[in-house]
Motif scaffolding. Structure first.
Motif, mmCIF file in Angstrom:
data_model
loop_
_atom_site.group_PDB
_atom_site.id
_atom_site.type_symbol
_atom_site.label_atom_id
_atom_site.label_comp_id
_atom_site.label_asym_id
_atom_site.label_seq_id
_atom_site.Cartn_x
_atom_site.Cartn_y
_atom_site.Cartn_z
ATOM 1 N N ALA A 148 -0.935 47.488 57.970
ATOM 2 C CA ALA A 148 -1.128 45.731 58.116
ATOM 3 C C ALA A 148 -2.602 45.437 58.811
ATOM 4 C CB ALA A 148 -0.022 45.125 59.031
ATOM 5 N N ASP A 149 -3.211 46.059 59.751
ATOM 6 C CA ASP A 149 -4.239 46.022 60.533
ATOM 7 C C ASP A 149 -5.577 46.373 59.487
ATOM 8 O OD1 ASP A 149 -3.408 44.960 62.937
ATOM 9 O OD2 ASP A 149 -3.336 46.922 63.839
ATOM 10 N N ILE A 150 -5.263 47.256 58.581
ATOM 11 C CA ILE A 150 -6.360 47.596 57.679
ATOM 12 C C ILE A 150 -6.350 46.443 56.470
ATOM 13 C CG2 ILE A 150 -6.854 49.177 55.751
ATOM 14 C CD1 ILE A 150 -5.924 51.571 57.631
ATOM 15 N N SER A 152 -8.873 56.613 60.163
ATOM 16 C CA SER A 152 -8.308 55.869 61.531
ATOM 17 C C SER A 152 -6.666 55.875 61.642
ATOM 18 C CB SER A 152 -8.904 54.270 61.547
ATOM 19 O OG SER A 152 -7.910 53.516 60.555
ATOM 20 N N HIS A 176 -5.735 43.539 56.942
ATOM 21 C CA HIS A 176 -6.247 42.396 57.373
ATOM 22 C C HIS A 176 -7.824 42.502 57.700
ATOM 23 C CE1 HIS A 176 -7.007 38.904 59.967
ATOM 24 N NE2 HIS A 176 -7.532 39.357 60.783
ATOM 25 N N SER A 177 -8.074 43.758 58.088
ATOM 26 C CA SER A 177 -9.340 44.127 58.328
ATOM 27 C C SER A 177 -10.435 43.967 57.092
ATOM 28 C CB SER A 177 -9.692 45.354 59.197
ATOM 29 O OG SER A 177 -9.171 45.261 60.176
ATOM 30 N N THR A 194 -15.230 40.885 53.500
ATOM 31 C CA THR A 194 -13.960 40.981 54.265
ATOM 32 C C THR A 194 -13.276 39.587 54.708
ATOM 33 O OG1 THR A 194 -15.041 41.280 56.207
ATOM 34 C CG2 THR A 194 -14.360 43.201 55.379
ATOM 35 N N SER A 252 -2.688 39.489 53.389
ATOM 36 C CA SER A 252 -1.341 40.331 53.935
ATOM 37 C C SER A 252 -1.390 41.692 53.566
ATOM 38 C CB SER A 252 -0.154 39.474 53.638
ATOM 39 O OG SER A 252 0.161 39.837 52.100
ATOM 40 N N GLN A 253 -0.332 42.740 54.418
ATOM 41 C CA GLN A 253 -0.114 43.973 53.996
ATOM 42 C C GLN A 253 0.493 44.119 52.568
ATOM 43 O OE1 GLN A 253 2.026 45.923 56.656
ATOM 44 N NE2 GLN A 253 2.563 47.722 55.310
ATOM 45 N N MET A 300 -5.328 53.222 62.505
ATOM 46 C CA MET A 300 -4.834 51.651 62.452
ATOM 47 C C MET A 300 -3.877 51.667 61.398
ATOM 48 S SD MET A 300 -8.598 50.051 61.532
ATOM 49 C CE MET A 300 -7.999 48.155 61.365
ATOM 50 N N THR A 301 -2.970 50.596 62.018
ATOM 51 C CA THR A 301 -1.746 50.220 61.086
ATOM 52 C C THR A 301 -2.109 49.907 59.729
ATOM 53 O OG1 THR A 301 -1.503 47.935 61.857
ATOM 54 C CG2 THR A 301 -0.272 49.652 62.988
#
Length: 139
Positions: free
Chosen positions: A100-102, A95, A104-105, A45, A110-111, A97-98
């Motif tokens: 974009a957050d996924i 989840s 990043h995670s 990651t 970037s998305q 999660m957005t």
């Protein structure tokens, strides 16, 4: 042969092509294979340098890429992308999660990059993947 079509994974699931061929001629040793797999599973990651991956095996980057590719049937970059996509697909399915957050995670910059890579290698966008998993649960 795994990796010939330039796609690191199958849609929604663990990729059997990621299983190493142990004792492949010109490939990584069993010990190096285990060490690099553990390293990548723990660090996929974050941004990874080829030299850093090669150092885990005690090889030069040039020799590492050749040996890794013979062992895993794909280059290291493609293997890492596959790990990231598998992880992202699990997050999309399980989840709230957005996207974009996924992204990043999962280690994408970037998305937009996440969406581009997912569309290229899994033939679906993150939203399509999320909706496909949601619709499968509803049925």
């Amino acid at each position: 042969m795994p990796g010939d079509d330039d796609s690191p994974g199958s849609a929604f699931g663990t990729n059997s092509a990621r299983q190493p061929t142990l004792n492949a001629k010109g490939g990584l040793s069993v010990r190096s294979t285990r060490r690099v797999q553990e390293f990548l599973d723990e660090n996929f990651t974050r941004k990874l340098a080829l030299a850093e991956m090669a150092a885990v095996c005690g090889l030069s980057p040039y020799h590492f890429v050749r040996a890794f590719s013979r062992t895993f049937g794909m280059p290291p970059h493609q293997y890492v992308l596959d790990l990231r996509l598998d992880f992202a697909e699990r997050l999309l399915a399980d989840s709230r999660m957005t996207i974009a957050d996924i992204a990043h995670s999962s280690g994408f910059s970037s998305q937009s990059h996440f969406t581009t890579v997912m569309k290229k290698y899994r033939q679906v966008t993150p939203l399509q993947a999320r909706m496909g998993k949601f619709n499968a649960k509803v049925k």
